[in-house]
Design a protein around this motif. Structure first.
Motif, PDB file in Angstrom:
ATOM      1  N   GLY A  25       8.896   2.841  14.225  1.00  0.00           N
ATOM      2  CA  GLY A  25       7.441   2.796  14.177  1.00  0.00           C
ATOM      3  C   GLY A  25       6.772   3.601  15.276  1.00  0.00           C
ATOM      4  N   ILE A  26       7.466   4.601  15.792  1.00  0.00           N
ATOM      5  CA  ILE A  26       6.949   5.429  16.886  1.00  0.00           C
ATOM      6  C   ILE A  26       6.454   6.765  16.337  1.00  0.00           C
ATOM      7  N   THR A  27       5.264   7.177  16.707  1.00  0.00           N
ATOM      8  CA  THR A  27       4.715   8.475  16.313  1.00  0.00           C
ATOM      9  C   THR A  27       5.463   9.582  17.045  1.00  0.00           C
ATOM     10  N   THR A  28       5.726  10.686  16.352  1.00  0.00           N
ATOM     11  CA  THR A  28       6.520  11.779  16.935  1.00  0.00           C
ATOM     12  C   THR A  28       5.725  13.063  17.080  1.00  0.00           C
ATOM     13  N   VAL A  29       6.048  13.800  18.144  1.00  0.00           N
ATOM     14  CA  VAL A  29       5.448  15.100  18.417  1.00  0.00           C
ATOM     15  C   VAL A  29       6.570  16.127  18.534  1.00  0.00           C
ATOM     16  N   ALA A  30       6.502  17.185  17.740  1.00  0.00           N
ATOM     17  CA  ALA A  30       7.492  18.258  17.808  1.00  0.00           C
ATOM     18  C   ALA A  30       6.916  19.436  18.570  1.00  0.00           C
ATOM     19  N   VAL A  31       7.792  20.163  19.247  1.00  0.00           N
ATOM     20  CA  VAL A  31       7.419  21.445  19.835  1.00  0.00           C
ATOM     21  C   VAL A  31       8.297  22.511  19.185  1.00  0.00           C
ATOM     22  N   PHE A  32       7.773  23.717  19.074  1.00  0.00           N
ATOM     23  CA  PHE A  32       8.548  24.755  18.396  1.00  0.00           C
ATOM     24  C   PHE A  32       8.190  26.133  18.929  1.00  0.00           C
ATOM     25  N   SER A  33       9.147  27.044  18.819  1.00  0.00           N
ATOM     26  CA  SER A  33       8.904  28.438  19.171  1.00  0.00           C
ATOM     27  C   SER A  33       8.339  29.156  17.952  1.00  0.00           C
ATOM     28  N   GLU A  34       7.873  30.369  18.154  1.00  0.00           N
ATOM     29  CA  GLU A  34       7.335  31.146  17.035  1.00  0.00           C
ATOM     30  C   GLU A  34       8.396  31.390  15.963  1.00  0.00           C
ATOM     31  N   ALA A  35       9.676  31.463  16.375  1.00  0.00           N
ATOM     32  CA  ALA A  35      10.757  31.680  15.418  1.00  0.00           C
ATOM     33  C   ALA A  35      11.068  30.428  14.605  1.00  0.00           C
ATOM     34  N   ASP A  36      10.638  29.258  15.102  1.00  0.00           N
ATOM     35  CA  ASP A  36      10.939  27.987  14.440  1.00  0.00           C
ATOM     36  C   ASP A  36       9.750  27.386  13.703  1.00  0.00           C
ATOM     37  N   ARG A  37       8.785  28.212  13.396  1.00  0.00           N
ATOM     38  CA  ARG A  37       7.566  27.692  12.760  1.00  0.00           C
ATOM     39  C   ARG A  37       7.882  26.977  11.449  1.00  0.00           C
ATOM     40  N   ASP A  38       8.917  27.441  10.730  1.00  0.00           N
ATOM     41  CA  ASP A  38       9.279  26.835   9.441  1.00  0.00           C
ATOM     42  C   ASP A  38      10.450  25.867   9.558  1.00  0.00           C
ATOM     43  N   ALA A  39      10.799  25.466  10.770  1.00  0.00           N
ATOM     44  CA  ALA A  39      11.944  24.580  10.974  1.00  0.00           C
ATOM     45  C   ALA A  39      11.657  23.173  10.456  1.00  0.00           C
ATOM     46  N   LEU A  40      12.727  22.469  10.072  1.00  0.00           N
ATOM     47  CA  LEU A  40      12.585  21.149   9.484  1.00  0.00           C
ATOM     48  C   LEU A  40      11.966  20.138  10.444  1.00  0.00           C
ATOM     49  N   HIS A  41      12.341  20.197  11.729  1.00  0.00           N
ATOM     50  CA  HIS A  41      11.809  19.200  12.660  1.00  0.00           C
ATOM     51  C   HIS A  41      10.284  19.310  12.812  1.00  0.00           C
TER      52      HIS A  41
END
Length: 444
Positions: A25-41
């Motif tokens: 029940g915890i809200t999640t925040v992802a960080v990503f690089s420009e190369a990972d814009r379409d990544a699953l996480h």
């Protein structure tokens, strides 16, 4: 308990942590690089923030950008996963200064155990057996003198970092100078710390590690051992739990030594004590990993304990609701790492679009990955794209289950090491459990 966590990682481990948070029940925040814009996480998280260009140093190692994303999003904690910033003492300290919980030990603890020379001395003082060796070696002349005392073969090892870098084997006095200079230079380049020490090279050996879970209330629980002896250039390829080389008596001794080590340093969180097991049945402390391990799923399979969830709970200050007496090892688990590389052309990395993906299923078969059909694997990051894990009542059945599962894995569009893993797990020496860390080198 935290209401929002930022995951400072990518790939399958970011997906794994996000899923655990969702179940809690915890809200999640992802960080990503420009190369990972379409990544699953990125798509699985509740919020996501771009933190820089494709290069790791400008994105996933960019502490200021990650902390800024945490502050802007209102995240109360940061989970670093493994690799990247997971064992970075400065980052853990910066999180604390920003009033953000680092899901792991303190910066001081990471620094203490990340310094392999200090870790050796600390373990020795705690009564944990260590490999015969030296403290920090300052010069070639000192290396020559100590080499004669330790005896050959020996290893020159960097006190910082990991992943097999900054390590050189020395078989005779004539090789000392070159090995010392090479290990020092590589360590300085990779970790910004050229300090090295020396220890006796034990050969052949098995690589056995004990999983620890320690809360802030003084409880230390050992969750059995994992065998990680199937390696290429000190990088693990396949792991299993329990180890056929560890008897019930030795398991008790290893877990007692590991608990003693954790209590001696006041450790809190998830950690792993790594040992070398010699053929004469003696085990020696090698290092401590102060983070979640890639191979944690095999321990989850045999204990039924979700390590990621408990890592989060412990970081939030909760007390373990089970003791050592409650931990039992049931059946056998094996993990094979699926890497985007070509084993038959010197393990050349592979990248490109996944044109077809089939993930195996069935009872007690697990595939941790961030892949999906149509996803393009970028060329900037680690080659591991998935982990195939199986569990069965016996080791023999687990081997057959893994063979069947590997035969089902289809990852088209890139080269991968599925065939190599099938070859390894079908080998006679793996079957009888006699394989050691030099297995792949012996096979050429």
């Amino acid at each position: 308990m935290f209401s929002k966590i930022l995951i400072a990682n990518r790939g399958e481990i970011a997906v794994r942590i996000i899923r655990a948070c969702k179940e809690m029940g915890i809200t999640t925040v992802a960080v990503f690089s420009e190369a990972d814009r379409d990544a699953l996480h990125v798509s699985l998280a509740d919020e996501s923030y771009c933190i820089g260009p494709a290069q790791v140093g400008q994105s996933y190692l960019n502490m200021e950008a990650i902390l800024s994303a945490a502050v802007v999003s209102g995240a109360e904690a940061i989970h670093p996963g493994y690799g990247l910033l997971s064992e970075n003492a400065r980052f853990a300290t910066l999180c604390q200064q920003c009033n953000i919980t680092f899901i792991g030990p303190t910066g001081e603890m990471i620094e203490k155990m990340g310094d392999k020379d200090e870790a050796r001395r600390t373990m020795k003082q705690a009564g944990v057996p260590v490999v015969p060796g030296s403290d920090i070696v300052e010069s070639v002349d000192e290396a020559l003198r100590l080499g004669a005392q330790i005896g050959y073969p020996l290893l020159v090892k960097a006190r910082s970092g990991g992943g097999g870098r900054g390590i050189r084997r020395v078989d005779s006095e004539a090789e000392i100078e070159r090995a010392f200079l090479a290990a020092t230079a590589e360590a300085q380049s990779a970790f910004g710390d050229g300090a090295v020490y020396m220890e006796k090279f034990l050969f052949p050996v098995k690589h056995i590690e004990v999983q620890l879970l320690c809360d802030a209330h003084g409880q230390v629980v050992c969750l059995g051992e994992r065998e990680c002896s199937m390696q290429r250039k000190n990088q693990k390829l396949l792991e299993e739990s329990p180890s056929v080389a560890v008897s019930p008596k030795m398991r008790e001794e290893m877990m007692a030594a590991s608990a003693k080590a954790a209590k001696a340093i006041g450790y809190r969180g998830l950690g792993t004590i790594e040992f070398l097991l010699s053929q004469d049945g003696h085990f020696y402390f090698m290092e401590m990993n102060t983070r979640l391990q890639v191979e944690h799923p095999v321990t989850e399979m045999v204990t039924g304990i979700d390590l990621v969830k408990w890592q989060i709970r412990v970081a939030a200050g909760l007390e373990l609701d089970f003791t050592q007496k409650d931990v039992t090892l049931n059946g056998h688990a094996i993990e094979c790492r699926i890497n985007a590389e070509d084993p038959y052309h010197d393990f050349r990395p592979s990248c490109g679009q996944i044109t077809m993906l089939h993930i195996p299923g069935g009872p007690w078969v697990r595939f941790d990955t961030a892949l999906y059909q149509g996803y393009t694997i970028p060329p900037f990051y680690d080659s591991m794209v998935g982990k195939l894990i199986v569990h069965a009542p016996t080791r023999e059945e687990a081997i057959r289950k893994m063979q069947a599962a590997l035969c089902e894995v289809v990852v088209e569009g890139i080269e991968n090491n599925r065939e190599l893993q099938l070859d390894l797990i079908s080998d006679e020496r793996f079957g009888d459990g006699s394989y050691t860390t030099d297995f792949l080198a012996e096979r050429g």
